[in-house]
Enzyme design. Structure first.
Site, PDB file in Angstrom:
ATOM      1  N   ARG A  75       0.860  -1.191   0.000  1.00  4.98           N
ATOM      2  CA  ARG A  75       0.000   0.000   0.000  1.00  4.98           C
ATOM      3  C   ARG A  75       0.895   1.239   0.000  1.00  4.98           C
ATOM      4  NH1 ARG A  75      -2.598   3.012   4.681  1.00  4.98           N
ATOM      5  NH2 ARG A  75      -3.847   4.504   3.515  1.00  4.98           N
ATOM      6  N   HIS A 119      -2.594  11.106   0.658  1.00  3.25           N
ATOM      7  CA  HIS A 119      -2.079  10.887   2.006  1.00  3.25           C
ATOM      8  C   HIS A 119      -1.427  12.214   2.449  1.00  3.25           C
ATOM      9  CE1 HIS A 119      -0.773   7.523   4.928  1.00  3.25           C
ATOM     10  NE2 HIS A 119      -0.388   8.655   5.487  1.00  3.25           N
ATOM     11  N   GLU A 164      -7.265   8.760   6.156  1.00  3.79           N
ATOM     12  CA  GLU A 164      -7.518   9.428   7.436  1.00  3.79           C
ATOM     13  C   GLU A 164      -8.005  10.871   7.296  1.00  3.79           C
ATOM     14  OE1 GLU A 164      -4.041   8.953   9.886  1.00  3.79           O
ATOM     15  OE2 GLU A 164      -4.128   6.776   9.821  1.00  3.79           O
ATOM     16  N   ASN A 291      -7.501   2.002   9.698  1.00  2.91           N
ATOM     17  CA  ASN A 291      -6.198   2.156  10.347  1.00  2.91           C
ATOM     18  C   ASN A 291      -6.440   2.093  11.840  1.00  2.91           C
ATOM     19  OD1 ASN A 291      -5.259   2.582   7.807  1.00  2.91           O
ATOM     20  ND2 ASN A 291      -4.677   4.725   8.114  1.00  2.91           N
ATOM     21  N   TYR A 293      -4.682   1.689  15.680  1.00  2.22           N
ATOM     22  CA  TYR A 293      -3.481   1.691  16.523  1.00  2.22           C
ATOM     23  C   TYR A 293      -3.813   1.493  18.005  1.00  2.22           C
ATOM     24  CZ  TYR A 293      -0.883   3.211  12.467  1.00  2.22           C
ATOM     25  OH  TYR A 293      -0.297   3.253  11.225  1.00  2.22           O
ATOM     26  N   GLU A 350      -3.715  -0.116   8.069  1.00  2.00           N
ATOM     27  CA  GLU A 350      -2.530   0.212   8.876  1.00  2.00           C
ATOM     28  C   GLU A 350      -2.708  -0.359  10.261  1.00  2.00           C
ATOM     29  OE1 GLU A 350      -1.418   4.372   9.197  1.00  2.00           O
ATOM     30  OE2 GLU A 350      -1.789   4.694   7.060  1.00  2.00           O
TER      31      GLU A 350
END
Ligand code: IFM
Length: 444
Positions: A75, A119, A164, A291, A293, A350
């Protein structure tokens, strides 16, 4: 052994500004991150993405390493100002050539290209016209999508429009921490709306110009939000942060409307929405990229913006970013997306962690904590599949150590260590571990 479904797409991710360098070569125009990083004091270690990992010149070596590790997918993002230096108007053929060669090399190596169009590196020339706060930029974005699709669309199956949008809106325009450094909550919400609109417009273009089997999605940074206590005020705070972080993007994309509670809460800072916008935003999505985290734990605090304060769970482990390690949050999130939003297919686009990695005298980087982090999250991903979640792939963030935005080069997320003096790439132990996961299509 926890086996994944056949064809599961194991990959790693990067983004253009964070790895490419060559910021002013071969006709590339400046982006808002070039401008921002060059302002003294904006980046903690005083660095910029001017050289970064020099991937623009070392991409052959990087693709060879991906192949060696057995990645099934890569990616990456395309730099809009490399392809269209002024954001609109003439194309830069050398910029397009770069991505054209990269895609060919990936396919030749048996690696699926997974392309992100945006991005965060908006052409500076468009910022000079007001940037994402200017509705016209949404239409320039779809022209840019068309230019890329015309060149790569015969070979690229997987497309994502944005990475995002919450970060672009709030860190870039609400709190001024990211480029373009604006602090204006009303503008942040208008920007979010234009990003979503541009996603809808570009998605249509990608479908029209791409392969018949093109898969079009968007990537959101989502986080399960938990109240710090059972106190009713904390519960209200957690619903609000969920609305702010998650539902403000999910509802338009999957339901065609902004969440009513948040619309009422924002009051006079809500964005201008034109007739037809919401239908455009909610057009068919083939998949959602997530994504993930960490989770977000919050408490009510009348002294803070939106009366909310984030709480650090001291008893948990944290990464170098100060983010709590909370693997079960991935499970919670993915299950919710299917139950509440009927998301047709999902990718973890991600997931990863920054730790303090050291290159040992024997040339090895023993990043055991990263291996533990990845293992725990992959296990949760597997659990969701067992329960019927249509999870199609998983991407580690990141393939390489890279420019971590305002943290500069001080946070290492890569499974491959980059020696920033020599630009040598050294696979960490996590890279070899991940290669075994891929080869086994699962965890031991
Ligand atoms: O480095 C970033 C990436 O650009 C977007 N998602 C989060 C990563 C880690 O902070």
């Amino acid at each position: 052994m926890l086996k994944f479904p056949e064809g599961f797409l194991w990959g790693a991710a990067t983004s253009a500004y964070q790895i490419e360098g060559a910021w002013n070569e071969d006709g590339k125009g400046p982006s808002i991150w070039d401008t921002f990083a060059h302002i003294p004091g904006k980046i903690r270690d005083g660095s910029t993405g001017d050289v970064a990992c020099d991937h623009y010149h070392r991409w052959r070596e990087d693709v060879a390493l991906m192949k060696e590790l057995g990645l099934k997918a890569y990616r990456f993002s395309i730099s809009w100002p490399r392809v269209i230096p002024s954001g609109k108007g003439p194309l830069n053929s050398k910029g397009l050539d770069f991505y054209d060669r990269l895609v060919d090399a990936l396919l030749e190596a048996g690696i699926e290209p997974f392309v992100t169009l945006y991005h965060w590196d908006l052409p500076q020339a468009l910022q000079d016209l007001g940037g994402w706060a200017n509705r016209d930029v949404a239409y320039y974005f779809s022209d840019y999508a068309a230019a890329v699709a015309r060149r790569l669309g015969d070979r690229v199956t997987y497309w994502t429009t944005h990475n995002e949008p919450w970060v672009v809106a709030w860190l870039g325009h609400g709190w001024g921490e990211h480029a373009p450094g604006v602090r204006n909550p009303k503008m942040a919400l208008q920007v979010a709306h234009h990003l979503l609109l541009s996603h809808g417009l570009a998605g249509e273009v990608l479908r029209d110009l791409g392969r018949p089997d093109a898969q079009v999605g968007i990537v959101l940074d989502l986080s399960p939000v938990h109240p710090a206590s059972e106190n009713p005020n904390d519960l209200i705070a957690s619903q609000r942060v969920d609305g702010f972080r998650n539902r403000w993007f999910l509802d338009p994309l999957f339901r065609g409307s902004y969440p009513a509670d948040m619309w009422a809460f924002y009051g006079n800072i809500v964005p201008e929405v034109k007739p037809g916008d919401m239908a455009q935003i909610a057009r068919r999505l083939d998949f959602l990229g997530v994504n993930y985290y960490t989770r977000t734990v919050v408490t009510y605090d009348p002294k803070e913006e939106f009366q909310i304060r984030r709480v650090q769970v001291e008893t948990s482990e944290h990464t170098e970013m100060g983010w709590e390690v909370y693997p079960q949050g991935l499970y919670e999130l993915l299950v919710r997306l299917v139950q509440e939003y009927e998301v047709p297919a999902l990718f973890v686009t991600e997931n990863g962690a920054a730790f303090n990695d050291n290159l040992a005298p024997d040339g090895r980087v023993c990043d055991e904590k990263r291996i533990q982090y990845l293992r725990a999250h992959i296990r949760e991903a597997h659990r969701t599949i067992q329960e019927g979640v249509p999870l199609r792939g998983y991407f580690v963030w990141s393939f390489l150590d890279n420019f971590e935005w305002t943290h500069g080069y001080t946070k290492r997320f890569g499974i491959v260590y980059v020696d920033y003096k020599t630009l040598h790439r050294i696979p960490k132990e996590s890279a070899y571990w991940y290669a075994r996961v891929i080869a086994n299509n699962g965890l031991d």
